[in-house]
Design a protein around this motif. Structure first.
Motif, PDB file in Angstrom:
ATOM      1  N   THR A   1      -3.715   3.721  -3.161  1.00 33.07           N
ATOM      2  CA  THR A   1      -4.181   4.054  -1.807  1.00 33.07           C
ATOM      3  C   THR A   1      -5.679   3.816  -1.694  1.00 33.07           C
ATOM      4  OG1 THR A   1      -2.475   5.767  -1.728  1.00 33.07           O
ATOM      5  CG2 THR A   1      -4.187   5.855  -0.049  1.00 33.07           C
TER       6      THR A   1
ATOM      7  N   THR B   1     -10.758   9.090 -10.084  1.00 36.20           N
ATOM      8  CA  THR B   1      -9.995   7.840  -9.968  1.00 36.20           C
ATOM      9  C   THR B   1     -10.871   6.738  -9.395  1.00 36.20           C
ATOM     10  OG1 THR B   1      -7.980   9.135  -9.575  1.00 36.20           O
ATOM     11  CG2 THR B   1      -7.897   6.794  -8.993  1.00 36.20           C
TER      12      THR B   1
ATOM     13  N   THR C   1      -9.613  12.530  -6.969  1.00 36.54           N
ATOM     14  CA  THR C   1      -9.833  11.242  -6.298  1.00 36.54           C
ATOM     15  C   THR C   1     -11.176  10.664  -6.696  1.00 36.54           C
ATOM     16  OG1 THR C   1      -8.556  12.086  -4.422  1.00 36.54           O
ATOM     17  CG2 THR C   1      -9.809  10.069  -4.063  1.00 36.54           C
TER      18      THR C   1
ATOM     19  N   GLU D   1      -3.996   8.525  -4.544  1.00 38.83           N
ATOM     20  CA  GLU D   1      -3.636   7.668  -5.675  1.00 38.83           C
ATOM     21  C   GLU D   1      -4.491   6.411  -5.732  1.00 38.83           C
ATOM     22  OE1 GLU D   1      -1.432   8.493  -7.947  1.00 38.83           O
ATOM     23  OE2 GLU D   1      -0.887  10.371  -6.955  1.00 38.83           O
ATOM     24  N   LYS D   2      -4.489   5.800  -6.913  1.00 40.29           N
ATOM     25  CA  LYS D   2      -5.263   4.583  -7.155  1.00 40.29           C
ATOM     26  C   LYS D   2      -4.928   3.482  -6.150  1.00 40.29           C
ATOM     27  CE  LYS D   2      -5.780   1.025 -10.752  1.00 40.29           C
ATOM     28  NZ  LYS D   2      -5.408   0.643 -12.134  1.00 40.29           N
TER      29      LYS D   2
END
Length: 474
Positions: free
Chosen positions: A47, A83, A80, A44-45
């Motif tokens: 993280t 992102t 990922t 996720e963004k």
């Protein structure tokens, strides 16, 4: 004589190497371990931001390094990657770490870029633009591992993004690669061959890149690395043989390659490969055979070959003998490579009576005929080579006759493929013209009845009629 310039013949898929190869990965034990552990899903963004913050501001170097390792594993996932590139400041932070004075952080940042370079999305490659000039600069560094990593990353980025290429060319990527080719490290040379082969395949290569490559020291060093002997490394040779193939197919200046001894080097390499497959069954040399055969085939199409002499000429009988050893090896181990070898034999015999004489004097017609049933593509090439021999005149047709040729040709006339039948008709016409006894034997073996089945096929009617007339009036 024809040029085989495509990356893989349409009729024999898989024998060549396409433009978009699987992205190269540096084969390091810790890297493969990381890849195995990293394929757990998208990151996720929040993280990603956490990893970047730790990598940039962590209190201990080990903590910062671990954050980059975690980020690298996450970047193995396409979501990922997307992102990451749209996250504000992410690439700036990564480039900052790449240019830091801490070697471990530099290496992990480069590995993150390497993961990004695996993407087939041009947007990801273009997001890496700020890093490419640094990757180029680091090619002149001292760490062979780091140079190897930079080369593979550049090679991956080059193929997807024209913007990356536009930036790297004026910054001197060709001179930088020319400097790398003198490295004593085989891993660096193999990575260099990969990066260069990617660069040489792009659409603008013939106009924008290959002239610069030919004007550098790269061609002579490429040929040096392809010279047979104890120092020849298979992985390095495979990469640079493909580089040479792409240069030759561009037809920018093949006479330069011939003047550097390209024909003699490749001819000696062919002899070496034939010797290797005789010594052991599991050589891996089939990976090298495809580009070497194509390089030789296409160089032989150069009119300049007729005026260069001495060491640049191929030795007739040795080359033909070596080629037949390889054809037998391909038949057993890698049938998809048979067309590559036969294409070379076609180009050898097309305008050379001496190569045709070698084929006859070494009794290689029968082994050639044994390849006819393999496939339509192989049949057409075998028949084309035999036409090359037959068209040299009565003396050559006399040596083709008698033997198994006629019965084999009557057999190919029963093939369902129109091209195979058409090529058989061409060969029979030459044979009847120069060796009338063959026409009489053809009639005795019910050849006219075999021809009748093709009388209604529009593409063959004229040739069938012409052959019937020739056979009946000899």
């Amino acid at each position: 004589m024809q040029t085989w310039s495509s990356h893989s013949p349409s009729s024999t898929p898989g024998t060549g190497r396409g433009k978009h190869r699987p992205r190269a990965t540096v084969h390091r034990e810790e890297d493969s371990e990381g890849r195995n552990q990293g394929l757990v899903g998208a990151v996720e963004k929040g993280t990603i931001q956490h990893f970047l913050r730790l990598a940039q501001q962590g209190t201990e170097e080990k903590e910062r390094e671990r954050a980059l390792v975690s980020l690298r594993r996450g970047l193995q996932h396409p979501e990922t990657q997307q992102t990451f590139i749209w996250l504000e400041g992410s690439m700036r932070t990564l480039v900052g770490l790449l240019t830091s004075n801490q070697a471990l952080l530099q290496l992990e940042a480069a590995r993150c870029l390497h993961e990004l370079s695996h993407s087939e999305q041009s947007a990801v490659a273009e997001a890496c633009l700020p890093a490419t000039s640094y990757l180029l600069t680091y090619l002149s560094g001292h760490s062979s591992d780091f140079i190897e990593l930079c080369l593979y990353t550049l090679g991956n980025l080059i193929v997807e993004s024209e913007a990356v290429r536009r930036q790297l060319l004026p910054q001197g990527i060709v001179p930088a690669l020319a400097a790398c080719i003198q490295s004593p490290h085989l891993t660096v040379l193999e990575a260099l061959g990969y990066a260069l082969s990617q660069l040489l395949q792009v659409k603008e290569a013939p106009e924008m890149i290959i002239p610069s490559v030919l004007g550098s020291t790269l061609p002579e060093h490429i040929l040096r690395l392809l010279q047979p002997g104890p120092k020849l490394n298979l992985g390095v040779a495979v990469e640079f043989a493909w580089c040479l193939h792409y240069i030759i197919c561009s037809q920018v200046d093949n006479t330069l390659l011939i003047s550097h001894g390209g024909l003699s080097t490749l001819g000696l390499l062919l002899l070496d490969m034939a010797g290797a497959v005789q010594r052991t069954e599991d050589t891996g040399l089939e990976l090298l055979a495809c580009p070497v055969l194509r390089c030789l085939s296409n160089l032989l199409t150069e009119a300049a070959m007729e005026v260069v002499g001495g060491q640049n000429q191929l030795e007739d009988e040795r080359v033909v003998a070596a080629l037949f050893i390889l054809l037998q090896f391909f038949l057993q181990k890698q049938p998809s490579l048979l067309p590559e070898g036969l294409w070379l034999l076609n180009n050898l015999t097309a305008n050379s009576p001496s190569f045709c004489t070698s084929l006859l004097s070494m009794d290689l017609i029968e082994p050639l005929l044994q390849l006819l049933p393999v496939s339509n593509v192989v049949s057409i090439l075998v028949l084309t080579v035999l036409c090359n021999v037959a068209e040299k005149g009565p003396a050559y047709c006399q040596r083709l006759w008698p033997g198994p040729l006629l019965s084999c040709l009557i057999g190919t006339l029963a093939f369902p493929d129109i091209e195979v039948v058409g090529q058989s008709l061409e060969l029979l016409q030459l044979l009847f013209l120069y060796q009338p006894e063959a026409a009489k034997d053809f009639l005795q073996q019910s050849g006219l009845q075999v021809l009748e089945r093709h009388q209604e096929e529009a593409q063959l009617q004229d040739r069938v009629h012409a052959l019937q007339q020739t056979a009946l009036h000899q």
